[in-house]
Design a protein around this motif. Sequence first.
Motif: not given
Length: 265
Positions: A237-239, A206-210, A217-218, A247-250
């Motif tokens: 979003x929002x990070x 899994x690749x994640x990005x704010x 950048x994304x 945005x720890x919960x997300x």
Amino acid sequence: MQFVRIEGVTIAYDVITPDPANPVLVLVNSLGTDARIWHFVVPKLAEDFTVVTYDKRGHGLSDLGNPPYRIEDHVADLAGLLDHLEFSDAIICGLSVGGLIAQGLYAQRPDLVRALVLADTAHKIGTAEMWDKRIAAIEDAGIAAILDDIMSRWFTAPFRSPENAAYGAYCNMLLRQPVSGYTGTCAAIRDADFTREAQAIAVPTLCIVGEQDGSTPPDLVRSLANLIPGAQFEVIEGAAHIPCAEAPAAFAAVVRSFIVNDVKD
């Protein structure tokens, strides 16, 4: 916090909820930070996973070792820690340089890796010229000289409010970072290129990005996902560059969903 000597370097680490029935999830922090960036994520994941956090060499309570480093030095530290803990088949979640370390671990010790979460990172980050310029600026004027520029990449504008005590604390974390540990790891990032190795990754990834990441950048993170067969790509979003803090919960929800739905027993 616990400590272990790995090839002469003391590494500070912690193991949360060491239940042998739980999958092992290793969280690898970014440049200029330590394991505390995972503080708000760990409680959201520790009920179902054995969570390992640690400070890279040159960061937090771990030894400096002998900077400048190679990415292989950081990889060897992580491999040595997992061998010490007798953990294998782990899910490795690496942020920024932590994502490079995760890719290097898979390339060198695939027996230790069950799946990868590559957060706000790439197969190659920046150019040699960029990293040499940053190293020179820090050696000349200290980390404080680049603080505002780095923080604008790490966090969104609302998070950087002077009234946000957390933002001030993360500034303190960077400012108190050992200079040689920071520049030594800059050199490791400068010289790391996993373009070829990424194409050979054969575990769930899994690749994640704010969405507002100013460091990786994304589009850059998406290019990493495109290299890895079957990799997933998610935007938070929002990070910005440190979504586990902003945005720890997300962040935790995306990681949990990936592990539960896509990482097979």
